[in-house]
Design an enzyme around this catalytic site. Structure first.
Site, PDB file in Angstrom:
ATOM      1  N   TYR A  65       0.869  -1.181   0.000  1.00 46.58           N
ATOM      2  CA  TYR A  65       0.000   0.000   0.000  1.00 46.58           C
ATOM      3  C   TYR A  65       0.904   1.228   0.000  1.00 46.58           C
ATOM      4  O   TYR A  65       1.555   1.523   0.988  1.00 46.58           O
ATOM      5  CB  TYR A  65      -0.909  -0.057   1.234  1.00 46.58           C
ATOM      6  CG  TYR A  65      -1.919   1.057   1.409  1.00 46.58           C
ATOM      7  CD1 TYR A  65      -2.019   2.124   0.526  1.00 46.58           C
ATOM      8  CD2 TYR A  65      -2.788   1.037   2.492  1.00 46.58           C
ATOM      9  CE1 TYR A  65      -2.956   3.128   0.709  1.00 46.58           C
ATOM     10  CE2 TYR A  65      -3.725   2.035   2.693  1.00 46.58           C
ATOM     11  CZ  TYR A  65      -3.799   3.086   1.796  1.00 46.58           C
ATOM     12  OH  TYR A  65      -4.724   4.087   2.008  1.00 46.58           O
ATOM     13  N   LYS A 121      -1.671  -1.481  -3.813  1.00 49.12           N
ATOM     14  CA  LYS A 121      -2.594  -0.352  -3.954  1.00 49.12           C
ATOM     15  C   LYS A 121      -1.746   0.897  -4.125  1.00 49.12           C
ATOM     16  O   LYS A 121      -0.950   1.244  -3.247  1.00 49.12           O
ATOM     17  CB  LYS A 121      -3.491  -0.191  -2.731  1.00 49.12           C
ATOM     18  CG  LYS A 121      -4.439   1.009  -2.894  1.00 49.12           C
ATOM     19  CD  LYS A 121      -5.066   1.493  -1.615  1.00 49.12           C
ATOM     20  CE  LYS A 121      -5.913   2.737  -1.897  1.00 49.12           C
ATOM     21  NZ  LYS A 121      -6.461   3.351  -0.664  1.00 49.12           N
TER      22      LYS A 121
END
Length: 293
Positions: A132, A160
């Site tokens: 992330y 992400k």
């Protein structure tokens, strides 16, 4: 494979700032009805204001309420590898589709440090781990070459990207194309359709808390090959994003906009955005303009 839209779900609080799991469950049901997956304890979920035990209780409630109808991810990231690993192990027991791990914050990391951090977490769990990247908030950035090395780990499934830089997103997408099994999820709300067109597995969006149906339409229209409908939904999504985020800090404004629609979600924990009558009216005007209120 069908694309997946995850919503970075808000965490609901009572007036005394205690965790409100009943209200959070109601938001889960709303996203399930729209067909969106859920990311719990992320940036839009006030994760940095939650205790270790609250994160576990929150994610357990979200998974239970979703009931397998949509995939659920949760963010286990903290500044230290030790605590992140402990939290990931607790999440590993809950039946998640993935464990996201935000880059450490406050601690300045080298790329080697980031690689060791993510590898240690991925080694400790069986649930797929997702990197992330959100450098504007953590001040640490996963360089594409680091993501490429981490993609070779058997339990690191994807990333992400919330950096907002199309060039970086393109580089992550190249890693996905080259490896064949590294999933890229776009974080910026204005790049959902573009990222899908360029090979992303889906998106993880905070704005979907306010516009769940529009987000779902971008993805469903893309999967159906209905380009004009996907573009129209993206244009609406982007325009709303521009108007709302023009008022200030995006995660706080998403929560406040949702509060204007449904006060049961509560305010964010302090020292986040306080109620402001002038700003609330500006938010309501935007919501009315988009027929959300």
């Amino acid at each position: 494979m069908p694309s997946t839209a995850f919503v970075a779900l808000v965490t609901c609080f009572d007036e005394d700032e205690r965790l409100n799991l009943d209200a959070t469950r109601a938001q889960v049901r709303r996203q399930v009805a729209a067909g969106n997956g859920i990311m719990a304890a992320g940036t839009n979920g006030d994760f940095s204001a939650l205790t270790f035990d609250e994160k576990v209780d929150l994610v357990a409630a979200v998974v239970d309420e979703a009931g397998g109808r949509v995939p659920v991810m949760a963010n286990a990231g903290t500044p230290a590898t030790y605590e992140t690993t402990l939290l990931a192990k607790e999440f590993d027991k809950l039946g998640l589709a993935g464990i996201a791990v935000i880059t450490p914050y406050f601690i300045a990391c080298t790329q080697d440090g980031l690689e060791r951090h993510f590898t240690a977490v991925a080694d400790a769990v069986t649930t797929p781990v997702y990197l992330y990247d959100i450098p504007a908030r953590t001040q640490n950035h996963i360089e594409p070459k680091t993501a490429r090395r981490l993609a070779a780990h058997g339990n690191i499934r994807g990333i992400k990207d919330s950096g907002g830089q199309q060039e970086t997103l393109s580089a992550y997408l190249a890693v996905g194309r080259d490896t064949g099994d590294f999933e890229v999820y776009s974080g910026p709300d204005h790049l959902v359709h573009w990222s899908l067109q360029n090979g992303a597995a889906g998106c993880i969006s905070g704005l979907g808390n306010v516009m769940p149906e529009t987000l779902a339409e971008i993805v469903s229209a893309f999967d159906a090959g209905e380009t004009a409908r996907a573009e129209a939904a993206q244009e609406r999504y982007t325009a709303f994003r521009t108007d709302l985020y023009g008022l200030g800090y995006p995660p706080a404004l998403v929560k406040r906009a949702l509060w204007c629609m449904d006060p049961s979600v509560g305010a964010s924990r302090q020292p986040a955005l306080l109620p402001d009558l002038t700003q609330d009216e500006a938010i309501r005007e935007i919501l009315r303009r988009y027929e959300l209120l």
